[in-house]
Design an enzyme around this catalytic site. Structure first.
Site, PDB file in Angstrom:
ATOM      1  N   ASP A  76      50.024  15.005  40.109  1.00 42.53           N
ATOM      2  CA  ASP A  76      50.664  15.177  41.411  1.00 42.53           C
ATOM      3  C   ASP A  76      50.186  14.167  42.459  1.00 42.53           C
ATOM      4  O   ASP A  76      50.701  14.136  43.553  1.00 42.53           O
ATOM      5  CB  ASP A  76      50.468  16.604  41.930  1.00 42.53           C
ATOM      6  CG  ASP A  76      49.012  16.962  42.101  1.00 42.53           C
ATOM      7  OD1 ASP A  76      48.153  16.115  41.789  1.00 42.53           O
ATOM      8  OD2 ASP A  76      48.723  18.073  42.558  1.00 42.53           O
ATOM      9  N   TYR A 125      42.698   6.933  43.925  1.00 43.34           N
ATOM     10  CA  TYR A 125      41.577   7.050  42.982  1.00 43.34           C
ATOM     11  C   TYR A 125      40.929   5.703  42.672  1.00 43.34           C
ATOM     12  O   TYR A 125      39.824   5.658  42.130  1.00 43.34           O
ATOM     13  CB  TYR A 125      42.030   7.727  41.680  1.00 43.34           C
ATOM     14  CG  TYR A 125      42.123   9.229  41.797  1.00 43.34           C
ATOM     15  CD1 TYR A 125      41.004  10.027  41.563  1.00 43.34           C
ATOM     16  CD2 TYR A 125      43.308   9.858  42.128  1.00 43.34           C
ATOM     17  CE1 TYR A 125      41.074  11.417  41.655  1.00 43.34           C
ATOM     18  CE2 TYR A 125      43.393  11.241  42.232  1.00 43.34           C
ATOM     19  CZ  TYR A 125      42.266  12.007  41.996  1.00 43.34           C
ATOM     20  OH  TYR A 125      42.329  13.377  42.097  1.00 43.34           O
TER      21      TYR A 125
HETATM   22  P1  NAD Z   1      40.542  26.819  37.887  1.00 43.37           P
HETATM   23  O1  NAD Z   1      39.204  26.774  37.245  1.00 43.37           O
HETATM   24  O2  NAD Z   1      40.743  27.619  39.119  1.00 43.37           O
HETATM   25  O3  NAD Z   1      41.589  27.348  36.805  1.00 43.37           O
HETATM   26  C1  NAD Z   1      41.638  26.921  35.512  1.00 43.37           C
HETATM   27  C2  NAD Z   1      41.853  28.123  34.606  1.00 43.37           C
HETATM   28  O4  NAD Z   1      41.951  27.629  33.266  1.00 43.37           O
HETATM   29  C3  NAD Z   1      40.698  29.140  34.618  1.00 43.37           C
HETATM   30  O5  NAD Z   1      41.169  30.409  34.970  1.00 43.37           O
HETATM   31  C4  NAD Z   1      40.185  29.100  33.185  1.00 43.37           C
HETATM   32  O6  NAD Z   1      39.731  30.341  32.714  1.00 43.37           O
HETATM   33  C5  NAD Z   1      41.411  28.616  32.417  1.00 43.37           C
HETATM   34  N1  NAD Z   1      41.127  28.052  31.100  1.00 43.37           N
HETATM   35  C6  NAD Z   1      40.085  27.271  30.730  1.00 43.37           C
HETATM   36  N2  NAD Z   1      40.189  26.966  29.420  1.00 43.37           N
HETATM   37  C7  NAD Z   1      41.321  27.566  28.953  1.00 43.37           C
HETATM   38  C8  NAD Z   1      41.952  27.614  27.686  1.00 43.37           C
HETATM   39  N3  NAD Z   1      41.444  26.961  26.617  1.00 43.37           N
HETATM   40  N4  NAD Z   1      43.082  28.332  27.556  1.00 43.37           N
HETATM   41  C9  NAD Z   1      43.601  28.993  28.621  1.00 43.37           C
HETATM   42  N5  NAD Z   1      43.049  28.986  29.856  1.00 43.37           N
HETATM   43  C10 NAD Z   1      41.916  28.266  30.015  1.00 43.37           C
HETATM   44  O7  NAD Z   1      40.959  25.300  38.131  1.00 43.37           O
HETATM   45  P2  NAD Z   1      41.924  24.622  39.209  1.00 43.37           P
HETATM   46  O8  NAD Z   1      41.074  23.932  40.209  1.00 43.37           O
HETATM   47  O9  NAD Z   1      42.945  25.573  39.665  1.00 43.37           O
HETATM   48  O10 NAD Z   1      42.582  23.465  38.348  1.00 43.37           O
HETATM   49  C11 NAD Z   1      43.291  23.730  37.148  1.00 43.37           C
HETATM   50  C12 NAD Z   1      43.722  22.453  36.477  1.00 43.37           C
HETATM   51  O11 NAD Z   1      44.806  21.855  37.175  1.00 43.37           O
HETATM   52  C13 NAD Z   1      42.639  21.405  36.406  1.00 43.37           C
HETATM   53  O12 NAD Z   1      42.721  20.724  35.180  1.00 43.37           O
HETATM   54  C14 NAD Z   1      42.971  20.501  37.563  1.00 43.37           C
HETATM   55  O13 NAD Z   1      42.393  19.250  37.386  1.00 43.37           O
HETATM   56  C15 NAD Z   1      44.482  20.509  37.491  1.00 43.37           C
HETATM   57  N6  NAD Z   1      45.196  20.191  38.752  1.00 43.37           N
HETATM   58  C16 NAD Z   1      46.383  20.770  38.984  1.00 43.37           C
HETATM   59  C17 NAD Z   1      47.078  20.544  40.172  1.00 43.37           C
HETATM   60  C18 NAD Z   1      48.369  21.223  40.449  1.00 43.37           C
HETATM   61  O14 NAD Z   1      49.009  20.898  41.441  1.00 43.37           O
HETATM   62  N7  NAD Z   1      48.814  22.166  39.648  1.00 43.37           N
HETATM   63  C19 NAD Z   1      46.545  19.713  41.123  1.00 43.37           C
HETATM   64  C20 NAD Z   1      45.307  19.161  40.889  1.00 43.37           C
HETATM   65  C21 NAD Z   1      44.654  19.429  39.714  1.00 43.37           C
HETATM   66  C1  LMR Z   2      39.825  17.443  43.365  1.00 41.38           C
HETATM   67  O1  LMR Z   2      39.252  18.134  44.153  1.00 41.38           O
HETATM   68  O2  LMR Z   2      39.388  16.349  43.168  1.00 41.38           O
HETATM   69  C2  LMR Z   2      41.084  17.905  42.651  1.00 41.38           C
HETATM   70  O3  LMR Z   2      40.818  18.831  41.639  1.00 41.38           O
HETATM   71  C3  LMR Z   2      42.023  18.512  43.533  1.00 41.38           C
HETATM   72  C4  LMR Z   2      41.344  19.620  44.252  1.00 41.38           C
HETATM   73  O4  LMR Z   2      41.641  19.779  45.436  1.00 41.38           O
HETATM   74  O5  LMR Z   2      40.536  20.328  43.674  1.00 41.38           O
END
Ligand code: NAD
Ligand code: LMR
Length: 442
Positions: free
Chosen positions: A170, A265
């Site tokens: 994103d 980045y």
């Molecule tokens: P978070 O730790 O709040 O949530 C991640 C979830 O994944 C946890 O609940 C964990 O238990 C689960 N998990 C871990 N291993 C798993 C597996 N093998 N199977 C199923 N579930 C599993 O993390 P977050 O900060 O919300 O970020 C989640 C991911 O999304 C990261 O990889 C992050 O880098 C990425 N990300 C997403 C967005 C977006 O807009 N959706 C933006 C930035 C980053």
């Molecule tokens: C970061 O912090 O670098 C990303 O995972 C996005 C966020 O806000 O956690």
């Protein structure tokens, strides 16, 4: 219109409530019959799921909701899996950031040794989930947000070459939203962009409006002064401070090299010394997220469960995540929309490794994504990308073969690491910290 069944993988993610609210706001173009959550941490998912159930019941009671930690139950009868897992959760992310910083090396979620460590954890988690999807809903698509996207994408290219997974990020979209605001446009979709790079490692080369006018001069003028910060007054929340600095820092890149507009980045690769100097070794981005977003989202979910209904101001609706709906509708309706995605190069960047997973504009359709030709890239960017893509490929080699040597090579090649000795010291500490998460290295 056909109604779809969507599974959010990583149901316990801090992004899940925002993603659910976003899906509910897009039903006119992406109608849903089911929203499901899957996570392998029942306690974490339970808090989010109770709130999501109330929100869905209140806003769209016709949509069936299910949260499960059973892969068969979760993955059966789905059209799309939207994945956002974090293997090792914030506890491990904190170590990814703090271990390199001990050696005065960038400590970041996806860049440098931290990103390599996270990659070694994520590969297995994504493959496991992809295999569940193929077993229980073989026609479904996985739209994967899980980081580090570059390493995950290289791993799935090599290990699951025929899988229906699209890896997305994103950050370019978030930056394009900023650009649109800077330019006074209603939406980033009013811009046509040309971009090349790797994930978290790329450059915008051209940006035009729909009439074909060049928007780059105005954008560059702004970024040279303020970076990607559109309006200082939007950044009063201290929890966003470190991102604020990152958006600002783009101006220093432009001052040195203003041919293109950089992905934020690149700061970690071009200003390593500055980043380390401005990092707090005891309080990193993970601590900021745990004290901010994680606390806010879980408190809000508990409040929804207690009150039995959702107040609209409790969650940030994940506006940039409409990107994932653009992608899903692009596939479902064969729209051929142009989107910035991670894909195998195959000549899109003419003078770059055809097997590299690159980030370029692609056309989205029923059979997946097709990269658009970005032509030849200059020596400077090519050199940086060759070094970084080698890091990513070596991590995947190390994961597949269990090779300590390959992983040491990956760390040594990272532009964030100053020497082969420091690479070894950081690697040895990361191996200890990641016991049980990484394959055993020999
Ligand atoms: P978070 O730790 O709040 O949530 C991640 C979830 O994944 C946890 O609940 C964990 O238990 C689960 N998990 C871990 N291993 C798993 C597996 N093998 N199977 C199923 N579930 C599993 O993390 P977050 O900060 O919300 O970020 C989640 C991911 O999304 C990261 O990889 C992050 O880098 C990425 N990300 C997403 C967005 C977006 O807009 N959706 C933006 C930035 C980053
Ligand atoms: C970061 O912090 O670098 C990303 O995972 C996005 C966020 O806000 O956690």
């Amino acid at each position: 219109m056909k109604k779809y069944s969507v599974l959010i993988v990583g149901g316990g993610s801090t992004y899940t409530p925002g993603m659910v609210l976003m899906l509910l706001s897009q039903l006119d173009r992406f109608p849903l019959r089911k929203i499901k959550l899957y996570d392998n941490d029942p306690e974490r998912q339970e808090v989010i799921a109770r709130a999501c159930e109330i929100i869905i019941h209140e806003k769209a009671p016709e949509i069936e909701f299910l949260a499960s930690t059973n892969p068969e139950e979760a993955y059966t009868d789905i059209d799309f899996a939207m994945a956002q897992i974090r293997v090792g959760k914030y506890a491990m992310r904190e170590l990814d950031e703090k271990i390199p910083l001990k050696y005065d090396v960038v400590g970041q979620e996806t860049c440098g040794p931290g990103g390599i460590a996270y990659g070694m954890r994520s590969i297995g988690g994504i493959l496991e989930n992809l295999d569940y999807m193929e077993k229980y809903s073989p026609n479904a698509w996985m739209l994967n947000y899980s980081n580090p996207a570059a390493i995950v994408a290289e791993a799935t290219r090599r290990l699951r070459p025929n899988s229906k997974i699209i890896n997305i990020c994103d950050m370019p979209i978030e930056l394009e939203n900023h650009m649109a605001t800077i330019l006074g446009l209603k939406s980033r979709k009013e811009m046509d962009v040309r971009y090349f790079g790797l994930n978290h490692f790329g450059w915008w080369t051209e940006i035009h409006d729909k009439a074909g006018n060049d928007l780059m001069p105005r954008l560059k003028e702004h970024v040279r002064k303020y970076g990607y910060v559109e309006d200082e007054s939007l950044y009063t929340d201290p929890k966003r401070d470190s991102w604020h600095a990152t958006y600002q820092k783009a101006r220093d890149i432009l001052e040195l090299d203003d041919a293109y507009l950089p992905n934020t980045y690149l700061k970690y690769y071009l200003f390593q010394d500055y980043v380390v100097k401005h990092s707090d070794k005891n309080y990193t981005r993970t601590n900021e997220v745990m004290d901010g977003r994680e606390k806010d989202v879980f408190t809000a979910c508990r409040k929804v469960a207690e009150d039995g209904h959702c107040h609209d101001d409790l969650f940030d609706v994940d506006n940039h995540a409409t990107f994932i709906v653009d992608l899903a509708t692009g596939i479902a309706n064969n729209t051929h929309e142009r989107m910035l995605l991670i894909t195998e190069n195959k000549g899109a960047i003419a003078n770059f490794d055809p097997t590299a997973m690159v980030e370029v504009p692609c056309l989205v359709g029923k059979n997946g994504i097709e990269p658009l030709a970005m032509g030849e890239i200059p020596q400077f960017q090519k050199g940086l990308m060759e070094q970084q893509v080698s890091v990513e490929k070596l991590v995947v080699d190390a994961w597949i073969t269990g090779s300590y040597h390959k992983l040491w090579q990956a760390l040594t090649l990272s532009k964030t690491v100053p020497s082969a000795t420091v690479a070894k010291q950081i690697l040895d500490e990361l191996i200890e910290a990641n016991k049980g998460y990484w394959p055993e290295l020999k």
